[in-house]
Scaffold this motif. Structure first.
Motif, PDB file in Angstrom:
ATOM      1  N   THR A 141       0.974  -1.344  -0.348  1.00  0.00           N
ATOM      2  CA  THR A 141      -0.078  -0.028  -0.508  1.00  0.00           C
ATOM      3  C   THR A 141       1.041   0.740  -0.260  1.00  0.00           C
ATOM      4  O   THR A 141       1.339   0.888   0.735  1.00  0.00           O
ATOM      5  CB  THR A 141      -0.939   0.353   1.160  1.00  0.00           C
ATOM      6  N   ASP A 142       0.189   2.644   0.273  1.00  0.00           N
ATOM      7  CA  ASP A 142       0.974   3.901  -0.622  1.00  0.00           C
ATOM      8  C   ASP A 142       1.087   3.845   0.889  1.00  0.00           C
ATOM      9  O   ASP A 142       0.363   4.082   1.577  1.00  0.00           O
ATOM     10  CB  ASP A 142       0.812   4.899  -1.166  1.00  0.00           C
ATOM     11  N   ILE A 143       2.121   5.003   0.934  1.00  0.00           N
ATOM     12  CA  ILE A 143       2.342   6.290   2.302  1.00  0.00           C
ATOM     13  C   ILE A 143       2.333   7.435   2.081  1.00  0.00           C
ATOM     14  O   ILE A 143       3.068   7.346   0.756  1.00  0.00           O
ATOM     15  CB  ILE A 143       3.437   5.799   3.653  1.00  0.00           C
ATOM     16  N   ARG A 144       2.087   8.186   2.757  1.00  0.00           N
ATOM     17  CA  ARG A 144       2.537  10.100   2.587  1.00  0.00           C
ATOM     18  C   ARG A 144       3.899  10.205   3.160  1.00  0.00           C
ATOM     19  O   ARG A 144       4.080   9.605   4.203  1.00  0.00           O
ATOM     20  CB  ARG A 144       1.016  10.220   3.721  1.00  0.00           C
ATOM     21  N   GLN A 145       3.742  11.393   2.120  1.00  0.00           N
ATOM     22  CA  GLN A 145       4.938  12.374   2.704  1.00  0.00           C
ATOM     23  C   GLN A 145       4.895  13.359   3.096  1.00  0.00           C
ATOM     24  O   GLN A 145       3.921  13.598   2.551  1.00  0.00           O
ATOM     25  CB  GLN A 145       5.950  11.748   1.391  1.00  0.00           C
ATOM     26  N   LEU A 170      -1.556  -5.062   9.332  1.00  0.00           N
ATOM     27  CA  LEU A 170      -1.814  -3.651   8.724  1.00  0.00           C
ATOM     28  C   LEU A 170      -1.040  -2.706   8.374  1.00  0.00           C
ATOM     29  O   LEU A 170      -1.125  -1.932   7.482  1.00  0.00           O
ATOM     30  CB  LEU A 170      -3.047  -3.356   9.154  1.00  0.00           C
ATOM     31  N   GLY A 171       0.302  -2.877   9.527  1.00  0.00           N
ATOM     32  CA  GLY A 171       1.541  -1.760   8.917  1.00  0.00           C
ATOM     33  C   GLY A 171       1.276  -0.490   9.708  1.00  0.00           C
ATOM     34  O   GLY A 171       0.279   0.035  10.139  1.00  0.00           O
ATOM     35  N   HIS A 172       1.300   0.601   8.851  1.00  0.00           N
ATOM     36  CA  HIS A 172       1.368   1.773   8.817  1.00  0.00           C
ATOM     37  C   HIS A 172       0.948   2.328   8.303  1.00  0.00           C
ATOM     38  O   HIS A 172       1.104   2.880   6.689  1.00  0.00           O
ATOM     39  CB  HIS A 172       3.153   2.385   9.189  1.00  0.00           C
ATOM     40  N   LEU A 173      -1.164   2.079   8.121  1.00  0.00           N
ATOM     41  CA  LEU A 173      -1.518   2.270   7.119  1.00  0.00           C
ATOM     42  C   LEU A 173      -1.695   3.560   6.439  1.00  0.00           C
ATOM     43  O   LEU A 173      -2.118   4.100   7.910  1.00  0.00           O
ATOM     44  CB  LEU A 173      -3.008   1.521   6.987  1.00  0.00           C
ATOM     45  N   HIS A 174      -1.703   3.993   5.228  1.00  0.00           N
ATOM     46  CA  HIS A 174      -2.090   5.273   5.424  1.00  0.00           C
ATOM     47  C   HIS A 174      -3.424   5.301   4.052  1.00  0.00           C
ATOM     48  O   HIS A 174      -3.691   7.121   4.008  1.00  0.00           O
ATOM     49  CB  HIS A 174      -0.829   6.130   4.083  1.00  0.00           C
ATOM     50  N   HIS A 175      -4.049   4.106   4.083  1.00  0.00           N
ATOM     51  CA  HIS A 175      -5.593   4.583   3.278  1.00  0.00           C
ATOM     52  C   HIS A 175      -6.286   3.651   3.019  1.00  0.00           C
ATOM     53  O   HIS A 175      -5.577   2.444   3.618  1.00  0.00           O
ATOM     54  CB  HIS A 175      -5.101   5.107   1.785  1.00  0.00           C
ATOM     55  N   GLU A 176      -7.154   3.901   3.226  1.00  0.00           N
ATOM     56  CA  GLU A 176      -7.938   2.297   2.869  1.00  0.00           C
ATOM     57  C   GLU A 176      -7.965   1.710   1.756  1.00  0.00           C
ATOM     58  O   GLU A 176      -8.082   2.138   0.488  1.00  0.00           O
ATOM     59  CB  GLU A 176      -9.602   2.635   2.699  1.00  0.00           C
ATOM     60  N   PRO A 177      -7.708  -0.069   1.951  1.00  0.00           N
ATOM     61  CA  PRO A 177      -7.216  -0.552   0.676  1.00  0.00           C
ATOM     62  C   PRO A 177      -8.312  -0.204  -0.187  1.00  0.00           C
ATOM     63  O   PRO A 177      -9.415  -0.304  -0.314  1.00  0.00           O
ATOM     64  CB  PRO A 177      -7.252  -2.513   0.771  1.00  0.00           C
ATOM     65  N   ASN A 178      -7.489  -0.334  -2.181  1.00  0.00           N
ATOM     66  CA  ASN A 178      -8.467  -0.764  -2.981  1.00  0.00           C
ATOM     67  C   ASN A 178      -9.312  -2.152  -2.811  1.00  0.00           C
ATOM     68  O   ASN A 178      -9.143  -3.183  -2.417  1.00  0.00           O
ATOM     69  CB  ASN A 178      -8.056   0.622  -4.437  1.00  0.00           C
ATOM     70  N   MET A 192      -4.551  -7.161  12.605  1.00  0.00           N
ATOM     71  CA  MET A 192      -4.118  -6.225  13.593  1.00  0.00           C
ATOM     72  C   MET A 192      -4.308  -5.302  13.250  1.00  0.00           C
ATOM     73  O   MET A 192      -3.520  -4.296  11.475  1.00  0.00           O
ATOM     74  CB  MET A 192      -2.795  -6.497  13.951  1.00  0.00           C
ATOM     75  N   ALA A 193      -5.283  -3.469  14.209  1.00  0.00           N
ATOM     76  CA  ALA A 193      -5.270  -3.235  13.265  1.00  0.00           C
ATOM     77  C   ALA A 193      -4.988  -1.380  14.004  1.00  0.00           C
ATOM     78  O   ALA A 193      -5.262  -1.371  14.990  1.00  0.00           O
ATOM     79  CB  ALA A 193      -6.925  -2.755  13.076  1.00  0.00           C
ATOM     80  N   PRO A 194      -4.224  -0.437  13.038  1.00  0.00           N
ATOM     81  CA  PRO A 194      -4.438   0.822  13.936  1.00  0.00           C
ATOM     82  C   PRO A 194      -5.108   1.684  14.302  1.00  0.00           C
ATOM     83  O   PRO A 194      -5.729   1.564  13.055  1.00  0.00           O
ATOM     84  CB  PRO A 194      -2.540   1.290  12.805  1.00  0.00           C
ATOM     85  N   ASP A 202      -7.825   7.851  10.083  1.00  0.00           N
ATOM     86  CA  ASP A 202      -9.016   8.276  10.428  1.00  0.00           C
ATOM     87  C   ASP A 202      -9.367   7.282  11.666  1.00  0.00           C
ATOM     88  O   ASP A 202     -10.150   6.260  10.841  1.00  0.00           O
ATOM     89  CB  ASP A 202      -9.463   9.579  10.141  1.00  0.00           C
ATOM     90  N   ILE A 203     -10.467   7.797  12.555  1.00  0.00           N
ATOM     91  CA  ILE A 203     -10.633   6.293  12.531  1.00  0.00           C
ATOM     92  C   ILE A 203     -12.071   6.236  12.386  1.00  0.00           C
ATOM     93  O   ILE A 203     -12.053   4.464  12.101  1.00  0.00           O
ATOM     94  CB  ILE A 203     -11.662   6.938  14.460  1.00  0.00           C
ATOM     95  N   GLY A 204     -12.915   7.073  11.627  1.00  0.00           N
ATOM     96  CA  GLY A 204     -14.461   6.654  10.656  1.00  0.00           C
ATOM     97  C   GLY A 204     -13.437   5.481   9.381  1.00  0.00           C
ATOM     98  O   GLY A 204     -14.300   4.308   9.263  1.00  0.00           O
ATOM     99  N   THR A 205     -12.385   5.258   8.863  1.00  0.00           N
ATOM    100  CA  THR A 205     -12.096   4.866   7.689  1.00  0.00           C
ATOM    101  C   THR A 205     -11.325   3.256   8.631  1.00  0.00           C
ATOM    102  O   THR A 205     -12.096   2.607   8.022  1.00  0.00           O
ATOM    103  CB  THR A 205     -10.511   5.868   7.162  1.00  0.00           C
ATOM    104  N   MET A 206     -10.677   3.583  10.050  1.00  0.00           N
ATOM    105  CA  MET A 206     -10.183   2.505  10.335  1.00  0.00           C
ATOM    106  C   MET A 206     -11.198   1.267  10.540  1.00  0.00           C
ATOM    107  O   MET A 206     -11.616  -0.062  10.262  1.00  0.00           O
ATOM    108  CB  MET A 206      -9.441   2.596  11.187  1.00  0.00           C
ATOM    109  N   GLN A 207     -12.928   2.286  11.092  1.00  0.00           N
ATOM    110  CA  GLN A 207     -13.748   1.294  11.284  1.00  0.00           C
ATOM    111  C   GLN A 207     -14.114   0.958   9.950  1.00  0.00           C
ATOM    112  O   GLN A 207     -14.880  -0.348   9.728  1.00  0.00           O
ATOM    113  CB  GLN A 207     -14.918   2.045  11.931  1.00  0.00           C
ATOM    114  N   ARG A 208     -14.698   1.072   9.574  1.00  0.00           N
ATOM    115  CA  ARG A 208     -14.979   1.479   7.871  1.00  0.00           C
ATOM    116  C   ARG A 208     -13.956  -0.254   7.577  1.00  0.00           C
ATOM    117  O   ARG A 208     -14.909  -1.354   6.587  1.00  0.00           O
ATOM    118  CB  ARG A 208     -15.154   2.208   6.537  1.00  0.00           C
TER     119      ARG A 208
END
Length: 275
Positions: A141-145, A170-178, A192-194, A202-208
């Motif tokens: 997956t991608d990460i922000r810079q 999920l590691g240091h996940l920065h976006h919802e998987p496509n 295992m979910a951050p 954000d919390i809403g994205t991780m909940q989704r």
């Protein structure tokens, strides 16, 4: 929930017949079928023998877990170079480099398999490590810079297939998987979910994400205070059972997966001894 089969078919079409013969097939990349289970998990100490057809998972710190098998294999996830004063040398260490707390430039040279979740400049990380008792693979997956940039394929979701279970970190996940990434993950019985609420997603994205994965057991990680953890739990309480434990370890088998999806809150503890 039905997986995006068209995406999975596209992924499989890209694998050459020779490559397919060289790789042990994943039993997790398939439609999940209902598996009767029991609504409890077993307490365990990280130093105890692992029960037959089971795995033991120990929450060490931050995003570091140790996964141990009946046959004696061990894996450290998002390994940052320190598991505690106990001198455990894992057979596999996975790492992600979004933050220094998820990797080390100087892993213990005794570790035979160090799997970096980012690419080498020529392409994304591509791991498919067959250890006999366990298969370890990754989904990039991608990460922000800084300044709005993106490092493509800078993170990996690692999947560990062992004892009939599909375990995802999920590691240091920065976006919802496509759709393609969800398809490549397949079934995840344990994830295992951050839940930090910002440094990853954000919390809403991780909940989704957690709702879509519909794993039988969810292990919150990467939480820096009770606030983000409680926000995550509050939003999931109607859909998942919540179980809080004082221990850092538990043992799970395929037959013991809870009948209702459960969020299991463990207390992180570095490896301090076998008693």
């Amino acid at each position: 929930m039905i997986r995006p089969l068209f995406a999975l078919a596209g992924l499989l079409a890209c694998v050459s017949p020779a490559a397919a013969q060289d790789r042990r097939p994943s039993h997790c990349i398939a439609l999940a079928e209902a598996t009767p289970g029991m609504a409890y998990v077993q307490k365990a100490s990280w130093g105890d023998p692992v029960a037959e057809d089971s795995v033991r998972i120990t929450y060490v710190d931050h995003s570091v877990y140790v996964i141990q098998t009946e046959g004696g294999l061990s894996v450290a996830t998002d390994y940052n170079g320190y598991l505690g004063p106990e001198d455990l040398v894992p057979d596999v260490a996975t790492m992600n480099h979004a933050h220094g707390s998820h990797w080390t430039p100087n892993p213990d040279p005794r570790i035979p398999n160090v799997l970096r979740g980012w690419g080498d400049g020529a392409g994304p990380a591509d791991h498919h490590l067959d250890l006999g008792e366990m298969l370890v693979r990754n989904v990039p997956t991608d990460i922000r810079q800084g300044f709005g940039g993106v490092e493509e394929d800078g993170n990996s979701i690692f999947v560990f297939e062992v004892a009939g279970l599909c375990i995802g970190h999920l590691g240091h996940l920065h976006h919802e998987p496509n759709a393609e990434q969800y398809a490549a993950l397949g079934r995840l019985d344990i994830v295992m979910a951050p839940v930090d609420g910002g440094m990853t997603v954000d919390i809403g994205t991780m909940q989704r994400i957690v709702s879509r994965l519909r794993s039988s057991v969810v292990l919150p990680m990467h939480w820096f205070s009770g606030y983000s953890l409680e926000r995550f739990l509050e939003g999931m309480a109607g859909e998942f059972a919540i179980e809080r434990r004082m221990e850092s370890s538990f043992t799970m088998s395929l037959r013991d997966l809870p009948s209702r999806p459960t969020i299991l809150v463990l207390q992180p503890l570095v490896l301090t001894g076998r008693d």
